[in-house]
Motif scaffolding. Structure first.
Motif, PDB file in Angstrom:
ATOM      1  N   PHE A 283       4.438  62.479 -15.480  1.00  0.00           N
ATOM      2  CA  PHE A 283       4.786  62.475 -13.846  1.00  0.00           C
ATOM      3  C   PHE A 283       3.774  62.859 -13.102  1.00  0.00           C
ATOM      4  O   PHE A 283       3.436  62.580 -12.057  1.00  0.00           O
ATOM      5  N   LEU A 284       2.940  63.851 -13.345  1.00  0.00           N
ATOM      6  CA  LEU A 284       1.620  64.377 -12.830  1.00  0.00           C
ATOM      7  C   LEU A 284       0.947  62.986 -12.429  1.00  0.00           C
ATOM      8  O   LEU A 284       0.079  63.129 -11.554  1.00  0.00           O
ATOM      9  N   THR A 285       0.541  62.575 -13.763  1.00  0.00           N
ATOM     10  CA  THR A 285      -0.606  61.467 -13.571  1.00  0.00           C
ATOM     11  C   THR A 285      -0.027  60.463 -12.442  1.00  0.00           C
ATOM     12  O   THR A 285      -1.066  59.880 -11.825  1.00  0.00           O
ATOM     13  N   ILE A 286       1.057  60.039 -12.578  1.00  0.00           N
ATOM     14  CA  ILE A 286       1.696  58.947 -11.637  1.00  0.00           C
ATOM     15  C   ILE A 286       1.689  59.580 -10.139  1.00  0.00           C
ATOM     16  O   ILE A 286       1.337  58.935  -9.220  1.00  0.00           O
ATOM     17  N   TYR A 287       2.059  60.718 -10.135  1.00  0.00           N
ATOM     18  CA  TYR A 287       2.145  61.574  -8.688  1.00  0.00           C
ATOM     19  C   TYR A 287       0.951  61.671  -7.971  1.00  0.00           C
ATOM     20  O   TYR A 287       0.369  61.134  -6.761  1.00  0.00           O
ATOM     21  N   PHE A 288      -0.237  61.958  -8.926  1.00  0.00           N
ATOM     22  CA  PHE A 288      -1.571  62.049  -8.157  1.00  0.00           C
ATOM     23  C   PHE A 288      -2.379  60.954  -7.933  1.00  0.00           C
ATOM     24  O   PHE A 288      -3.335  60.502  -6.879  1.00  0.00           O
ATOM     25  N   THR A 289      -1.756  59.529  -8.933  1.00  0.00           N
ATOM     26  CA  THR A 289      -2.408  58.536  -8.750  1.00  0.00           C
ATOM     27  C   THR A 289      -1.862  57.716  -7.350  1.00  0.00           C
ATOM     28  O   THR A 289      -2.720  57.067  -6.646  1.00  0.00           O
ATOM     29  N   ARG A 290      -0.519  57.761  -7.126  1.00  0.00           N
ATOM     30  CA  ARG A 290       0.111  57.391  -6.059  1.00  0.00           C
ATOM     31  C   ARG A 290      -0.408  58.109  -4.573  1.00  0.00           C
ATOM     32  O   ARG A 290      -0.809  57.435  -3.629  1.00  0.00           O
ATOM     33  N   LYS A 291      -0.655  59.357  -4.810  1.00  0.00           N
ATOM     34  CA  LYS A 291      -1.226  60.136  -3.689  1.00  0.00           C
ATOM     35  C   LYS A 291      -2.660  59.734  -3.198  1.00  0.00           C
ATOM     36  O   LYS A 291      -2.933  59.544  -2.075  1.00  0.00           O
ATOM     37  N   GLN A 292      -3.423  59.197  -4.266  1.00  0.00           N
ATOM     38  CA  GLN A 292      -4.747  58.829  -3.888  1.00  0.00           C
ATOM     39  C   GLN A 292      -4.742  57.678  -3.286  1.00  0.00           C
ATOM     40  O   GLN A 292      -5.421  57.308  -2.307  1.00  0.00           O
ATOM     41  N   ILE A 293      -3.766  56.681  -3.871  1.00  0.00           N
ATOM     42  CA  ILE A 293      -3.544  55.441  -3.162  1.00  0.00           C
ATOM     43  C   ILE A 293      -3.239  55.490  -1.612  1.00  0.00           C
ATOM     44  O   ILE A 293      -3.671  54.724  -0.778  1.00  0.00           O
TER      45      ILE A 293
END
Length: 294
Positions: A283-293
């Motif tokens: 969940f955290l990996t997906i969350y921070f990846t989307r935030k960077q995008i």
């Protein structure tokens, strides 16, 4: 807040899955082995045999009757795997029970499947040895109470049968060697008796001739010598049989096979920890990846 809901959701899923995971039932027994070691047995027997000219091999058999070696032998495991028994209300062998559902999808040969069953069986056996007391604790776990109990009982029967059959086979082999010696000495005794008889019949007045008397005494000594040899082998054979019978290892059951009251199952807290850790990391990996995008 979303992370909390996701954790609660997956915790519920893990708990539901956990309730349907197979539980295992553990049965065990404790036993000791009385009697001298195989080396001692064969050493005593070898000494008796050597006195009459029978040379037994000097191989070391210290682990011949070692209980773990018997249990982990291929013949022992196969005999238990292939025995037809009642498993969950079905008459089948343990091997077939484990492989029936896999044989159509695994693509493995019957030999490979049997090998897999042997490995699986070995993984389910637990053997603890107390070196001070010489006590062995033998355990087995499966998905059914009666099956675990029956496997332990089968192992005890196999150990007893193996020891008795092996001891009987060795005794039979040794008796065969003694009998061969007895036959050989009996033939020599019979020949010496015939020589003495023929000499006495041909020389009825041998007492009157010093030379004939000496020859008669020589033939008579030969009869006595061959008779002593024959009796010696006969006595040693009897002693060897007594020695072997006395020293055959005996299995003493200290505690009869029983099922442990605790049902063994996977650790729920460990499953929750690993499962939720994976969920949170994902969940955290997906969350921070989307935030960077973004």
């Amino acid at each position: 807040f979303n992370l909390i809901k996701i954790n609660l959701f997956f915790a519920l899923i893990i708990f539901i899955v956990y309730t349907f995971l197979p539980k295992t039932y553990y049965a065990d027994t404790s036993l000791t082995q009385s009697g001298n070691s195989a080396d001692s047995i064969l050493g005593n027997t070898r000494s008796l045999a050597n006195t009459v000219g029978i040379n037994l091999p000097n191989n070391s058999f210290s682990d011949f009757f070692y209980i773990p070696n018997i249990i982990y032998s291929k013949s022992c495991i196969e005999s238990i795997l292939l025995k037809t028994r009642d498993i969950n209300g079905e008459a089948t062998s343990l091997h077939d029970f484990w492989t029936n559902k896999r044989i159509l999808i695994s693509g493995k040969s019957e030999r490979q499947l049997l090998y897999d069953s042997i490995i699986k069986f070995e993984e389910r056996i637990i053997i603890d040895e107390d070196f001070k007391s010489g006590m062995f604790t033998i355990g087995f776990h499966s998905n059914y109470e009666e099956l675990s109990l029956e496997i332990i009982e089968d192992l005890i029967k196999y150990i007893n049968n193996f020891i008795n059959d092996t001891a009987s086979e060795k005794s039979s082999s040794l008796s065969k060697l003694y009998n061969q010696k007895l036959v050989a000495y009996q033939e020599k005794l019979t020949l010496s008796e015939e020589n003495l008889k023929n000499f006495a019949e041909k020389n009825k007045n041998y007492q009157n001739s010093p030379e004939l008397l000496i020859e008669f005494e020589r033939l008579n000594r030969q009869v006595i010598l061959e008779n002593d040899r024959y009796l010696s082998v006969f006595v040693q054979n009897t002693l060897a049989e007594i020695e072997e019978e006395k020293n055959v290892p005996k299995i003493n059951i200290l505690s009869k096979p029983y099922i442990h009251p605790k049902v063994y199952s996977p650790d729920l807290f460990l499953i929750l920890f690993v499962g939720l850790s994976i969920v949170n990391v994902s969940f955290l990996t997906i969350y921070f990846t989307r935030k960077q995008i973004d």
